[in-house]
Design an enzyme around this catalytic site. Structure first.
Site, PDB file in Angstrom:
ATOM      1  N   ARG A  14     -73.949 -80.170 -52.823  1.00  0.00           N
ATOM      2  CA  ARG A  14     -73.991 -79.081 -53.561  1.00  0.00           C
ATOM      3  C   ARG A  14     -73.925 -79.544 -55.142  1.00  0.00           C
ATOM      4  NH1 ARG A  14     -71.653 -76.550 -57.555  1.00  0.00           N
ATOM      5  NH2 ARG A  14     -69.836 -77.171 -56.608  1.00  0.00           N
ATOM      6  N   ASP A  15     -72.567 -79.777 -55.280  1.00  0.00           N
ATOM      7  CA  ASP A  15     -72.096 -80.226 -56.856  1.00  0.00           C
ATOM      8  C   ASP A  15     -72.944 -81.294 -57.211  1.00  0.00           C
ATOM      9  OD1 ASP A  15     -70.838 -80.454 -58.922  1.00  0.00           O
ATOM     10  OD2 ASP A  15     -68.852 -80.183 -57.829  1.00  0.00           O
ATOM     11  N   HIS A 210     -60.269 -79.804 -56.932  1.00  0.00           N
ATOM     12  CA  HIS A 210     -61.436 -80.359 -57.278  1.00  0.00           C
ATOM     13  C   HIS A 210     -61.531 -81.037 -58.722  1.00  0.00           C
ATOM     14  CE1 HIS A 210     -65.892 -79.598 -56.927  1.00  0.00           C
ATOM     15  NE2 HIS A 210     -65.849 -79.683 -58.265  1.00  0.00           N
ATOM     16  N   HIS A 212     -63.171 -83.815 -61.396  1.00  0.00           N
ATOM     17  CA  HIS A 212     -64.326 -84.635 -61.838  1.00  0.00           C
ATOM     18  C   HIS A 212     -63.601 -86.022 -62.740  1.00  0.00           C
ATOM     19  CE1 HIS A 212     -67.880 -82.206 -61.480  1.00  0.00           C
ATOM     20  NE2 HIS A 212     -66.891 -81.471 -60.711  1.00  0.00           N
ATOM     21  N   CYS A 243     -71.931 -80.645 -63.909  1.00  0.00           N
ATOM     22  CA  CYS A 243     -72.119 -79.091 -63.930  1.00  0.00           C
ATOM     23  C   CYS A 243     -73.168 -78.879 -64.982  1.00  0.00           C
ATOM     24  CB  CYS A 243     -70.843 -78.254 -64.226  1.00  0.00           C
ATOM     25  SG  CYS A 243     -71.282 -76.476 -64.696  1.00  0.00           S
ATOM     26  N   ASN A 252     -68.315 -86.013 -59.809  1.00  0.00           N
ATOM     27  CA  ASN A 252     -66.920 -85.700 -58.888  1.00  0.00           C
ATOM     28  C   ASN A 252     -66.163 -87.003 -58.833  1.00  0.00           C
ATOM     29  OD1 ASN A 252     -67.150 -82.850 -58.047  1.00  0.00           O
ATOM     30  ND2 ASN A 252     -69.404 -83.614 -58.019  1.00  0.00           N
TER      31      ASN A 252
END
Ligand code: ZN
Length: 315
Positions: A14-15, A210, A212, A243, A252
């Site tokens: 996803r990310d 989470h 990055h 993002c 990430n």
């Protein structure tokens, strides 16, 4: 910390993929999921229920949920930014949803098209949608706070604002809370402090991190969060991700580097690191031309690492 269990979730599907411009074939996504699950990764964020015209990368969201339900023992989560997406996800049979809102107003407007307070109301609707589902099939709802440690558009974010949001999300019915450093602005002292404060505010509710690695501090931030008692982390194989609505954001924390860090410190992850590195190699074939990051894939495991790891676990 030694011997304690830490849960890691792969969010690359996803990310990571939302930063890849072309549509990655569903079979490739499923091969990635299957092979990384075989390496011992037990939790995945598999897709995003956002508008298909806005993010064509996730046009196969319904199909991914259906296909992932065939993998037994896997925890699979889907992302949503609004009640409409949540409705679609629930209809598709998703059993874990993560609803993301932003602590930064500017990021919230860019990412979700609404102010943070309106996003809180939207979250209440998502919780209601989940509660309307038959109890045996009711999805678990996680709330993620993006830009919790800073924002490329607004700069620093008031930690009081993040604490307020976490408390409100817990009151509204979140089953779990996650704090995200969406743009890689966090530093370890700030991370340790904010997680400890939020933990105090929300009680026993599961809390995840989470991070990055935009500025190289992701692993240091993980250690700070671990020291504050956090035992759930997101990561992406090969550090894929970013993002699109946070200019300058990239990568990430790399899954293989995170697992190496955890195992080197004696935490249990249930993951076979050699097998994970083999999947990391496959990822460059699956995503030709897409840059991957991470130190372990370049340097390799230290000699005798597995022996050290076994010894650490025996204590
Ligand atoms: Zn992210």
């Amino acid at each position: 910390m030694s011997g304690s269990l830490v849960k890691v979730r792969e969010v690359g599907l996803r990310d990571g993929l939302q930063m890849v411009e072309h549509f990655v074939p569903t079979e490739v996504k499923l091969a990635w999921l299957r092979e990384e699950a075989d390496a011992g990764v037990a939790s995945f964020e598999i897709t995003s229920f956002v508008s298909k015209s806005r993010m064509p990368q996730f046009a196969d969201a319904e199909y991914m949920v259906d296909a992932a339900s065939g993998f037994s023992g896997l925890e699979t989560t889907v992302l949503t930014l609004n009640a409409r997406g949540a409705q679609r996800a629930i209809e598709a049979g998703a059993n874990r949803l993560v609803f993301v809102l932003s602590a930064s107003g500017a990021h919230s407007r860019g990412n979700a098209g609404r102010e943070t307070d309106a996003a809180l109301q939207e979250f209440a609707s998502v919780v209601q949608l989940a509660r309307d589902v038959d109890p045996q099939r009711r999805p678990r709802i996680e709330a993620g706070i993006a830009t919790a440690f800073g924002c490329t558009m607004e700069g620093s974010i008031d930690p009081g604002r993040v604490r307020q949001l976490a408390t409100r999300l817990a009151e509204l019915g979140a089953d779990e809370i996650m704090l995200a450093d969406t743009v890689g602005y966090a530093q370890p002292r700030q991370v340790g402090q904010l997680f400890a404060q939020v933990r105090g505010d929300i009680g026993a509710l599961p809390l995840g991190g989470h991070f990055h690695d935009t500025r190289g501090l992701a692993l240091a931030n993980v250690v700070a969060a671990l020291d504050a008692g956090v035992t759930k982390f997101d990561a992406s194989l090969g550090g894929l991700g970013g993002c699109p609505f946070a200019p300058g954001a990239s990568g990430n924390v790399a899954m293989e580097d995170l697992v190496y860090l955890l195992q080197a410190m004696g935490c249990e992850t249930g993951i076979d690191l050699q097998a994970l590195l083999a999947v990391r190699k496959r990822l460059s074939d699956w995503l030709p031309g897409v840059p991957l990051y991470g130190a372990l894939a370049t340097a390799g495991l230290p000699r005798h690492f597995n022996k050290t790891q076994t010894a650490a676990l025996a204590h």
